[in-house]
Design a protein around this motif. Structure first.
Motif, mmCIF file in Angstrom:
data_model
loop_
_atom_site.group_PDB
_atom_site.id
_atom_site.type_symbol
_atom_site.label_atom_id
_atom_site.label_comp_id
_atom_site.label_asym_id
_atom_site.label_seq_id
_atom_site.Cartn_x
_atom_site.Cartn_y
_atom_site.Cartn_z
ATOM 1 N N SER A 1 -35.695 125.975 -34.018
ATOM 2 C CA SER A 1 -34.487 125.138 -34.021
ATOM 3 C C SER A 1 -33.978 124.935 -35.444
ATOM 4 O O SER A 1 -32.797 124.680 -35.652
ATOM 5 N N GLN B 1 -31.257 127.418 -36.307
ATOM 6 C CA GLN B 1 -30.063 127.439 -35.466
ATOM 7 C C GLN B 1 -29.214 126.209 -35.745
ATOM 8 O O GLN B 1 -29.747 125.160 -36.074
ATOM 9 N N TYR B 2 -27.924 126.365 -35.530
ATOM 10 C CA TYR B 2 -27.102 125.170 -35.467
ATOM 11 C C TYR B 2 -27.483 124.423 -34.205
ATOM 12 O O TYR B 2 -27.852 125.026 -33.197
ATOM 13 N N LYS C 1 -26.655 123.163 -31.166
ATOM 14 C CA LYS C 1 -25.498 123.386 -30.293
ATOM 15 C C LYS C 1 -25.175 122.163 -29.456
ATOM 16 O O LYS C 1 -24.057 121.975 -29.013
ATOM 17 N N ASP D 1 -24.076 118.932 -29.362
ATOM 18 C CA ASP D 1 -23.445 117.887 -30.170
ATOM 19 C C ASP D 1 -24.075 116.540 -29.916
ATOM 20 O O ASP D 1 -24.223 115.722 -30.808
ATOM 21 N N ARG E 1 -19.315 115.594 -34.105
ATOM 22 C CA ARG E 1 -19.317 116.985 -34.535
ATOM 23 C C ARG E 1 -18.305 117.220 -35.654
ATOM 24 O O ARG E 1 -18.612 117.874 -36.655
ATOM 25 N N ALA F 1 -24.263 116.393 -37.185
ATOM 26 C CA ALA F 1 -25.329 116.825 -36.272
ATOM 27 C C ALA F 1 -26.684 116.489 -36.877
ATOM 28 O O ALA F 1 -26.838 116.416 -38.092
ATOM 29 N N ASN F 2 -27.681 116.273 -36.025
ATOM 30 C CA ASN F 2 -29.012 115.884 -36.488
ATOM 31 C C ASN F 2 -29.975 117.064 -36.496
ATOM 32 O O ASN F 2 -29.740 118.077 -35.856
ATOM 33 N N ASN F 3 -31.061 116.874 -37.175
ATOM 34 C CA ASN F 3 -32.139 117.851 -37.204
ATOM 35 C C ASN F 3 -32.911 117.790 -35.885
ATOM 36 O O ASN F 3 -33.378 116.731 -35.474
ATOM 37 N N VAL F 4 -33.028 118.925 -35.221
ATOM 38 C CA VAL F 4 -33.636 118.946 -33.886
ATOM 39 C C VAL F 4 -35.139 118.665 -33.939
ATOM 40 O O VAL F 4 -35.703 118.060 -33.025
#
Lengths: 521, 521
Positions: free
Chosen positions: A170, A173-174, A176, A178, A371, A376-379
């Motif tokens: 993760s 990756q962006y 996704k 939101d 967004r 966005a946050n860190n997964v």
């Protein structure tokens, strides 16, 4: 019998309330004089029960000998305690601890002016600068938790490292989603059951903090120049945010026990173009009010009728012990008009930087806004938090935390009752991190702040918590940090400094009512 | 000699450009006919050098036998290749690969209308929805990196786990440094040397992303209704952000090689109330322009004279191989008028969610705005990133990445030249993740998008990249994701679909110029 062991320590060998062992400390012009130090020490022993009600204090002569001070110093100290209602003199018998110490009064309903204020010209950045002044002896300013006691750093570390291992892809990756990773949204939805809210994971948007959640909600339902109603006093972070968004603040009369006054709010809605109401119905900041359940329900109904958005902050709800009191206004929401904002910064880890919002019918607007702002946050962190909430043990941790806070607030109230000026009122919240202290009208808590800051002690002057000119005679004392002998002595010192200030300050508008005992009948 | 081994595979046994092994796939009305499939396969072999310049193709009869198709199918395929300038027919001798394939033309200077546009009524959320349409066969839409090849997930995991171990106490604290942890700000300042910028750690504010950095900068220097100048075409994320902040977009003519036109910008500043210029001088998105160093310097000087803020996005700079070309406009800033924004999402890990800004003289405003919005970052992640940037190996990783991107873009350009309609122009950026493709005026890339989406292929229609009504005949093709036979075939299929659309679409305003070879003389 009256010789509580601690009292035998002389004021020189560490029994003094000031933690400085440097003998010069007592020579500084602002350090309490010897009689005050003695009075504080005795007050503390009375407060802790080492001297019980009805018990006789050591005779003036005994005390003078034990403490190595003059008889007149002891006499001054005993009179001080008498003046503060802690002991009473019985002719020819000596000084006795008063039989019953009745509860210190709470502040009453606030009465902010019934008009909205622009914050544009308010230099609110000073608030933050003052909040972060280093209190090198004791900080009663912010809500920075005592990391030695309250939360479990190792458990957090393990959760983060585990999530990094399981979800390292993760990082490549962006994000996704939101709205945040489904695992965390589901965990938050499960926690919301404790607030009486049956939320779906899809109702929830993860944010970096509760204040970011509130910021996104305000962006979704207001435009610059709009009026937002709040409690009075209110959290300074809200006022800063309104300023940043170009919004006007309308403060509503608020009771320190029952919170926002609904009749006052209704009147405000009748007369002002209120776009949103931003409120913390459970353990409001700074006063710690909890709106009764019926009032929460009426609040939601009232705003639904008026088509005014309710932004509810539930960041403190989990600090209460039972689900009935924790219950959120959102639980009464029938048409999606309530946007409920929370985080785990007050219960788990302020440094995680994760919050959440269930924005009701503005869900898409909030998610999109998040967004667009690149927020966005860190997964990996989202998974770590989901893990911590799901593992179990969180409710047990909350119970411990609740007990810890209740004890702290109780101890702090006692010390304030003993050491602050006669006429001081103190809030009595069922939980939370702070007390709201109201001194006599005209008292200048900003001057007190400056004085205490020079002594290495900080707190929150009341004027931070309003867009009006109110509450300069008030202060928020927060007990989230370390809490031991050093801090307790520092708290008493604030009280002493406040009494000194009342005697000397020309800004005080009313005379001291020395005959009214702080611990009132 | 002419029998390149791959060509022996028949169209049925996997040699067909479509990756679907389902035989029904070729029966769908939109799948290319057999002659087109054969032409694409041959074009690919020519492009890859399997058939060299001057080499004769198999005779029509030979091909028909090898591929199991009719002679007329082979003839159609060969004529197709001839029409596209890849082969030439010599009477009585056969079809020969053309001696020199000259470079495909690049698009020229853009000419957006010289007025600002409000984005209020533009349904820009569609853009994002379209961007995130699943391309189940191939996605040329976003900049989501190919995590199998480009970045190193394990190294990230180790850095995060290590930081969680070393800095677990930070999880228990609010991040007192609004601007971000000093270790990361210092690491960013060191990296900024590669951009020619001598920044101090105190000049830098850490954010959650580059777009959040840009958002904070815009909030610091504009108010709703203000005009912001941008490149044309420009990154759709900027336009979304302007919309969210209530700002007007003024697009400035931009050259795909040299970037923003300074004379055009100067004219705009003379005639319009421009409050800020938001630009990506190095590898602009979508066209990939790099402003010459002298132009970067002139840009800074021009805006300093006019007292207009320059917001510079340097998120792609590190994708260039040498520091001279990487150099930021900020390096010419003398009075703090340039706010430079970056992140490591394009070079290290999009999922970290950390960016940065050096906001020049708006440093305090940006830092305060970040705090007010509740956008503090997780300190553990900040330390992990600082570690990754400091460890060494980052420059070597950038060199590999650069080589990888150059190869991809080169291969993609060749395939586009071979398969897209005659008259197509393609940008030729020195690095980056995408190509900007311009078809004939009147071509409808949104219709093409819808068509391709149904085939499981996505890309970015040109109309996303503007607030005006331009670029509907353009598209951004991104090559950040996986890149292999499946994706290459899908790219050719877009070209085929575009040619089909030009033959059938009534929206096309100009006739096809079949006599103009795509690979022009």
């Amino acid at each position: 019998m009256h010789q509580a062991p601690d009292f035998h320590r002389s004021l020189d060998d560490g029994g003094a309330p000031t933690p400085h062992t440097d003998p010069q400390a007592t020579d500084t012009p602002t350090a309490p004089p010897l009689y005050e130090q003695l009075a504080q020490r005795l007050a503390q022993l009375i407060g802790s029960g080492a001297f019980k009600a009805g018990q006789r204090l050591p005779s003036v002569r005994e005390s003078a000998a034990q403490q190595g001070v003059s008889i007149s110093t002891v006499l001054q100290a005993y009179r001080q305690l008498e003046e503060r209602g802690l002991v009473q003199a019985r002719p020819k018998s000596g000084y006795f601890v008063r039989a019953s110490q009745r509860s210190i009064k709470q502040p009453g309903l606030s009465t902010p002016p019934p008009r909205s204020f622009s914050l544009e010209r308010q230099s609110r950045s000073d608030v933050f600068a003052m909040l972060h002044q280093p209190g090198d002896r004791a900080s009663f300013g912010g809500y920075t938790p005592d990391h030695n006691g309250m939360f479990d750093g190792d458990r957090l570390r393990v959760a983060v490292a585990r999530a990094a291992r399981l979800h390292r892809h993760s990082l490549l990756q962006y994000n996704k989603a939101d709205a945040g990773t489904p695992a965390l949204r589901e965990a938050v939805a499960r926690r919301a059951l404790h607030l009486g809210c049956a939320l779906d994971a899809n109702d929830i948007v993860i944010t970096a903090s509760c204040i970011q959640a509130v910021s996104l909600c305000l962006s979704a339902v207001t435009r610059p120049g709009d009026v937002v109603a709040l409690e009075s006093p209110t959290f300074f972070g809200y006022l800063d945010l309104l300023k940043a968004l170009g919004l006007r603040a309308l403060e509503i009369p608020t009771h320190p026990r029952t919170g926002l006054s609904l009749p006052a709010l209704e009147l405000a809605l009748d007369t002002q173009p209120v776009k949103a109401v931003l409120v913390t119905p459970t353990l409001s900041n700074p006063v710690g009010a909890v709106m009764p359940l019926a009032a929460k329900q009426r609040l939601v109904r009232l705003l639904a009728q008026r088509q005014v958005a309710l932004i509810e902050d539930v960041v403190f709800n989990d600090l209460l012990a039972n689900d009935e009191r924790r219950r959120a206004a959102k639980s009464f929401d029938q048409d999606g008009g309530v946007m409920v904002c929370g985080s785990f910064s007050k219960t788990l880890a302020p440094g995680l930087r994760l919050g959440w919002v269930a924005p009701g019918r503005w869900r898409d607007a909030v998610s999109t806004q998040k967004r667009l702002q690149g927020a966005a946050n860190n997964v990996v962190l989202e998974h770590a938090l989901a893990d911590l909430l799901t593992q179990g043990g969180y409710e047990a941790h909350l119970r411990r935390l609740h007990a810890q806070l209740q004890q702290r607030l109780g101890e702090a109230r006692k010390l304030i009752a003993q050491s602050f000026p006669v006429g001081t009122r103190v809030s009595n919240p069922p939980s939370g991190y702070s007390l709201w202290v109201e001194l006599e009208p005209g008292f200048d808590s900003v001057a007190l702040f400056q004085h205490c800051l020079a002594q290495g002690i900080t707190f929150g002057p009341g004027s931070w918590f309003t867009a009006t000119n109110r509450y300069r005679n008030c202060m928020r004392l927060s007990f989230s940090g370390q809490w031991g002998a050093v801090e307790q002595a520092a708290l008493q010192e604030i009280g002493y400094a406040a009494r000194q200030l009342m005697r000397t300050s020309p800004s005080r508008t009313t005379p001291p009512q020395a005959s009214e005992p702080l611990v009132s009948a």
